[in-house]
Every structure is written in structure tokens, then in C-alpha cells.
Motif scaffolding. Structure first.
Motif, short mmCIF file in Angstrom:
data_model
loop_
_atom_site.label_atom_id
_atom_site.label_comp_id
_atom_site.label_asym_id
_atom_site.label_seq_id
_atom_site.Cartn_x
_atom_site.Cartn_y
_atom_site.Cartn_z
N ILE A 24 40.43 27.24 39.58
CA ILE A 24 39.78 27.91 38.45
C ILE A 24 38.78 28.95 38.96
O ILE A 24 38.73 30.07 38.46
CB ILE A 24 39.10 26.89 37.52
N PHE A 25 37.98 28.58 39.97
CA PHE A 25 37.04 29.53 40.55
C PHE A 25 37.78 30.72 41.15
O PHE A 25 37.37 31.86 40.97
CB PHE A 25 36.16 28.88 41.62
N GLN A 26 38.87 30.47 41.86
CA GLN A 26 39.62 31.55 42.47
C GLN A 26 40.18 32.49 41.41
O GLN A 26 40.14 33.70 41.55
CB GLN A 26 40.75 31.01 43.35
N GLN A 27 40.66 31.92 40.31
CA GLN A 27 41.18 32.74 39.22
C GLN A 27 40.07 33.59 38.61
O GLN A 27 40.27 34.76 38.31
CB GLN A 27 41.83 31.87 38.15
N ALA A 28 38.89 33.01 38.46
CA ALA A 28 37.75 33.76 37.91
C ALA A 28 37.36 34.89 38.85
O ALA A 28 37.10 36.02 38.41
CB ALA A 28 36.57 32.83 37.67
N THR A 31 39.94 37.63 38.66
CA THR A 31 39.79 38.37 37.40
C THR A 31 38.63 39.36 37.50
O THR A 31 38.75 40.50 37.06
CB THR A 31 39.57 37.40 36.23
N LEU A 32 37.51 38.93 38.09
CA LEU A 32 36.37 39.84 38.26
C LEU A 32 36.73 41.02 39.16
O LEU A 32 36.36 42.16 38.88
CB LEU A 32 35.17 39.09 38.82
N ARG A 33 37.45 40.74 40.23
CA ARG A 33 37.85 41.83 41.14
C ARG A 33 38.76 42.82 40.41
O ARG A 33 38.61 44.03 40.55
CB ARG A 33 38.57 41.25 42.36
N LEU A 34 39.73 42.29 39.68
CA LEU A 34 40.65 43.15 38.95
C LEU A 34 39.91 43.96 37.89
O LEU A 34 40.16 45.16 37.74
CB LEU A 34 41.75 42.31 38.31
N THR A 35 38.99 43.33 37.19
CA THR A 35 38.21 44.02 36.17
C THR A 35 37.40 45.16 36.77
O THR A 35 37.30 46.24 36.18
CB THR A 35 37.28 43.04 35.44
N GLU A 40 40.23 52.50 37.99
CA GLU A 40 41.02 53.04 39.10
C GLU A 40 42.52 52.73 38.91
O GLU A 40 43.38 53.60 39.07
CB GLU A 40 40.52 52.42 40.41
N LEU A 41 42.82 51.50 38.54
CA LEU A 41 44.22 51.09 38.34
C LEU A 41 44.83 51.79 37.13
O LEU A 41 46.01 52.13 37.15
CB LEU A 41 44.31 49.57 38.20
N PHE A 42 44.03 52.00 36.09
CA PHE A 42 44.52 52.70 34.90
C PHE A 42 45.00 54.09 35.26
O PHE A 42 46.08 54.52 34.83
CB PHE A 42 43.41 52.77 33.85
N LEU A 43 44.22 54.80 36.06
CA LEU A 43 44.58 56.17 36.43
C LEU A 43 45.84 56.23 37.29
O LEU A 43 46.54 57.24 37.31
CB LEU A 43 43.42 56.85 37.16
N GLN A 44 46.15 55.15 37.99
CA GLN A 44 47.35 55.11 38.83
C GLN A 44 48.63 54.80 38.04
O GLN A 44 49.72 54.98 38.55
CB GLN A 44 47.18 54.05 39.93
#
Length: 106
Positions: A24-28, A31-35, A40-44
Motif C-alpha cells: 500500500i505504501f509503495q502504491q501511494a 502515485t505521488l511520483r506519477l502525479t 510532463e507526461l501529458f505533453l508527451q
């Protein structure tokens, strides 16, 4: 009496060495890293994927006095309001982490 491991588990309710809690911590964290990389990812992304995301998030968009005004669907509007309030409060509080000048020598 309980030992320290039992005490720390009962006190915090969480332990990183517990497989499920660790996942659960790893998923959180993921998620924070992706957020944090979202813009940046949107523009790609290709234009059709960008439009698809915008249709999911933006309820209404209009130009008003040379600026784009948006209304988001409810869960996203709540997040935007929460982020704006957090930003406002951080800028109001001395030493909130935004005013780096207070730590510099004069």
C-alpha cells in the motif's frame, strides 16, 4: 507487557515490513511520483489522448477577458479547491517552507 515490536505496531497501526502495508505504501509513493510528473507526461501524449483526458476532467471551458476559465467535474474541482487552499495557507504562514529567504543570512 508487550515488546517493542508489538508496541510500535499498535501505536502506529502500520509497519513497512508487513507485506500488505508495504504494498500500500509503495502504491501511494508510486502515485505521488506519477502525479508530480503529470504535466510532463501529458505533453508527451498524442493530441487525441490529451483530448480524451480533458474530456474526462473538464466539464466546461470558456474564454473570459483573455483568460481561459474552466469548471472541472466534481472530484477534480474538489481537488483543485483543496490545492488552492493549501497553497494560500502555505503562503500566509511564516516558515511554511515557501519563504526560503527567512533562512538566509541578512
Amino acid at each position: 507487557m508487550c515488546d517493542f515490536a508489538q508496541f510500535s505496531r499498535s501505536r502506529s497501526g502500520l509497519r513497512l515490513d508487513d507485506g500488505l502495508t508495504g504494498a500500500i505504501f509503495q502504491q501511494a509513493i508510486d502515485t505521488l511520483r506519477l502525479t508530480s510528473r503529470a504535466s510532463e507526461l501529458f505533453l508527451q501524449q498524442p493530441a487525441f489522448e490529451q483530448r480524451r483526458l480533458l474530456r474526462t476532467v473538464v466539464e466546461k471551458a470558456t474564454w473570459k477577458e483573455g483568460a481561459l476559465q474552466t469548471a472541472l467535474f466534481e472530484p477534480f474541482e474538489i481537488l483543485r479547491h483543496s490545492n488552492q487552499e493549501s497553497y494560500r495557507k502555505e503562503n500566509e504562514e511564516v516558515g511554511s517552507g515557501r519563504e526560503l529567504g527567512i533562512w538566509l543570512p541578512e
